[in-house]
Design an enzyme around this catalytic site. Structure first.
Site, PDB file in Angstrom:
ATOM      1  N   ILE A   1      22.084  75.740  -0.999  1.00 26.35           N
ATOM      2  CA  ILE A   1      22.996  75.616   0.217  1.00 26.35           C
ATOM      3  C   ILE A   1      24.212  76.807   0.136  1.00 26.35           C
ATOM      4  O   ILE A   1      24.856  76.729  -0.949  1.00 26.35           O
ATOM      5  CB  ILE A   1      23.670  74.314   0.074  1.00 26.35           C
ATOM      6  N   HIS A   2      24.226  77.481   1.302  1.00 31.46           N
ATOM      7  CA  HIS A   2      25.316  78.537   1.078  1.00 31.46           C
ATOM      8  C   HIS A   2      25.842  78.961   2.523  1.00 31.46           C
ATOM      9  O   HIS A   2      26.905  79.588   2.797  1.00 31.46           O
ATOM     10  CB  HIS A   2      24.608  79.871   0.309  1.00 31.46           C
ATOM     11  N   ARG A   3      24.920  78.522   3.549  1.00 30.73           N
ATOM     12  CA  ARG A   3      25.411  78.990   4.853  1.00 30.73           C
ATOM     13  C   ARG A   3      26.764  78.457   5.385  1.00 30.73           C
ATOM     14  O   ARG A   3      26.932  77.219   5.205  1.00 30.73           O
ATOM     15  CB  ARG A   3      24.321  78.708   5.870  1.00 30.73           C
TER      16      ARG A   3
ATOM     17  N   ASP B   1      19.006  76.093   3.198  1.00 28.71           N
ATOM     18  CA  ASP B   1      19.416  76.941   4.320  1.00 28.71           C
ATOM     19  C   ASP B   1      19.415  78.284   4.291  1.00 28.71           C
ATOM     20  O   ASP B   1      19.989  78.969   5.229  1.00 28.71           O
ATOM     21  CB  ASP B   1      20.934  76.557   4.772  1.00 28.71           C
TER      22      ASP B   1
END
Length: 626
Positions: A472-474, A548
């Site tokens: 997850i990084h968005r 994501d």
């Protein structure tokens, strides 16, 4: 000598003892042809020599002598024969190899013409690419099936692999024609079709005659030759001549001239490459390798990802050249980060004065590089052009759109991306080259499998193909406490281990929103960001990937690993069309239901090209200065 009753012609065959200088078999030198021809002409007291060279050879398609017949080998033949007062006529110069073979197959001489020194059109030697090319073409013309066994034999030949290894193979027109008519699914033929553009170009002109060749037919025989050709072959019209020259000949010639100039140190291309985020180092690796020896590449690392595990480790592991400049921008707001990059990149471009600026993907580094170059009137080449999620709340979407509209070269990974650009009225210099991350995946996959230490470190040796991988990084997920908490709640209800290489900014936001308690389940294995090779291993051996990330979605598809995308849309719509990737958003129950119901699809399509995106891009860019 033998006599053909049907035509009443005497046909003389003269074999020379100069075969030892032919190497490899099938590639004759002009000496081995000229010496016996002149001896034969003298012995028989002939009044001319006719040589059936094809349009590809005579007009030098693929070579620097394009349309300069006087300096081609056949022009030299003509000069040689003039010395002994012997006219030299070229009755089939205006025919491509395709058209010439079609005529031959309907003639009385079809069994007698040699395709190499050991084989004939009727009985190919099966040991050289020349005979094999003729055999494939013959089967296509006669509408006979090309079996997979025959194609395997063809592609396994060393000489074939050597000739077909460049992006534009020798006699590219012939292969383009063959592949354009081939409707099978042999993987190497499909790759060759893409390589020769047999799926894009109109090849009908190859069955016709080029009327300019008339001037190279001896006056004595012109009426007879023209009568015979026009009786059996249609004549190219001007639009077909223009298509041939523009789509085939000029492009091949530009490449050869550029290579010649580059080797002489003339017209060398100078490129500034902008990178700064993890995926960009991965994408740059195959292209940097291909650029070696072609021109000068200046690498600028904006240091958008400032953590060692997010940038420097990739430079070292992928054996990228050390960046020539490091802007050390680090983590800032979008505006501040982009502004600092713009100022730093502008100074570098003013100093280096490159021919082209190369940018990748959709990060702030991409945007800053394209804007700085465009303001200075330097052409921009955008790799991974045309992607659209149609969600302008995403910073990446804004970066993509602006970069595409300021770029001079648009290198698209998929047909969908090409269509997106056309829908925005971008129509020039759009190139469907495939996905450069597929190049990287093929390049480094086997290397990754040689080192499985990451599984020992994580004590996962007994859990291969039985764990989930999460990234997850968005900003749409990390900056929204509701979405972030709903995703993390999923982890607490899963029955397998979850490997979570956590982005530094993601951890920062988890702490900021007081959500760390959602990471305390024993099945959740938090680790620092890993190297590219370790990430490939984690992806290859996961039972399911939740992400994501656009790049991880693609890698999952390329590696045939099921993927659930934790967003409401994706720019990689092709990965969702046959079930390998499903859009799940951030709803806890919906994600859990999709995980429990997921079944690996039976269908798989190769949607990201042939693994030589970098080669295609380099060939296009090396023609830039011409």
């Amino acid at each position: 000598m033998f006599h053909t009753e049907e035509k009443g012609k005497d046909v003389y065959i003269c074999e020379s003892n100069l075969e030892f200088i032919k190497y490899p078999a099938g590639y004759s030198t002009f000496l081995t042809e000229a010496a016996p021809a002149l001896l034969l002409a003298d012995y028989c007291n002939l009044d001319s020599i006719a040589n059936g060279h094809t349009i590809e050879e005579g007009y030098q398609i693929g070579y620097s002598g394009y349309q300069d017949f006087s300096h081609s080998p056949f022009g030299m033949w003509s000069s040689l024969l003039e010395v002994v007062d012997m006219p030299y006529t070229l009755p089939t110069l205006g025919l491509s190899e395709v058209a010439a073979l079609k005529l031959l197959l309907s003639s009385d001489f079809k069994n007698d013409v040699q395709s190499c020194s050991r084989g004939s059109t009727n009985k190919p030697c099966m040991n050289c690419i020349k005979c094999f090319r003729k055999l494939l073409l013959k089967k296509i013309i006669l509408k006979e099936k090309l079996t997979d066994n025959l194609l395997d034999q063809f592609f396994n030949m060393n000489s074939v692999q050597k000739i077909l290894s460049p992006f534009y193979p020798h006699f590219g027109n012939v292969y383009c024609y063959i592949t354009s008519k081939y409707m099978g699914n042999h993987k190497n033929m499909v790759a060759l079709k893409v390589k020769t553009r047999g799926h894009q170009l109109n090849t009908d002109w190859m069955e016709k005659w080029f009327p300019e060749a008339e001037k190279h037919i001896s006056n004595k025989y012109t009426p007879f030759v023209l009568q015979q050709i026009r009786k059996n072959v249609k004549v190219m019209n001007q639009s077909e001549i223009d298509e041939w020259k523009n789509s085939y000949s000029v492009e091949y010639c530009s490449r050869k001239k550029q290579q010649k100039n580059s080797s002489a140190g003339v017209n060398e291309l100078k490129i500034v490459t902008i990178v700064g985020a993890r995926p960009q180092f991965i994408k740059a690796a195959p292209l940097s390798m291909k650029l070696k020896g072609i021109g000068t590449e200046i690498i600028v690392n904006t240091n958008q990802h400032y953590d060692y595990n997010m940038s420097d480790i990739f430079i070292n592991e992928l054996q990228l050249p050390n960046p020539d400049y490091n802007l050390k921008v680090g983590s800032k707001s979008h505006g501040h980060q982009t502004a600092h990059m713009l100022m730093g990149i502008e100074d570098i471009l003013l100093k280096e004065k490159p021919d082209i600026v190369l940018v990748y993907g959709d990060t702030n580094s991409t945007l800053a590089g394209s804007l700085a170059a465009a303001k200075l009137q330097i052409p921009v080449a955008h790799v991974e052009s045309g992607l659209r999620s149609f969600n302008k709340a995403m910073p990446e979407e804004i970066n993509r759109i602006i970069t595409d509209h300021t770029s001079s070269y648009l290198f698209c990974p998929t047909r969908e991306s090409v269509n997106n650009l056309k829908n925005e009225n971008l129509t020039e210099n759009i190139f469907l080259v495939g996905d450069i991350m597929y190049d990287a995946t093929l390049l480094y996959k086997d290397l990754a499998l040689k080192n499985l230490d990451v599984f020992d470190k994580l004590q996962l040796t007994n859990d291969l193909n039985n764990y989930y991988l999460l990234t997850i990084h968005r900003a749409e997920n990390t900056d929204n406490p509701d979405r972030l908490s709903r995703i993390l709640k999923v982890l607490n209800r899963l029955d397998k281990k979850i490997i979570f290489p956590i982005h530094p900014r993601t951890m920062k936001m988890i702490m900021h929103f007081n959500l760390k308690h959602l990471l305390e389940n024993k099945n959740i294995i938090l680790i620092d960001p890993v190297s590219y090779l370790d990430m490939l291993n984690l992806e290859m051996h996961a039972s399911l990937i939740l992400t994501d990330s656009g790049g991880v979605q693609k890698e999952a598809y390329m590696l045939k690993v099921p993927c659930l995308t934790l967003r409401n849309e994706t720019e990689w719509v092709e990965t969702t069309e046959n079930g390998w990737n499903e859009i799940c958003g951030a709803d806890t129950d919906f994600i859990l239901r999709k995980i429990s119901e997921y079944k690996t699809p039976n269908k798989y399509e190769y949607i990201f090209g042939d693994g030589d995106s970098a080669g295609k891009i380099v060939n296009i860019l090396t023609g830039f200065k011409n």
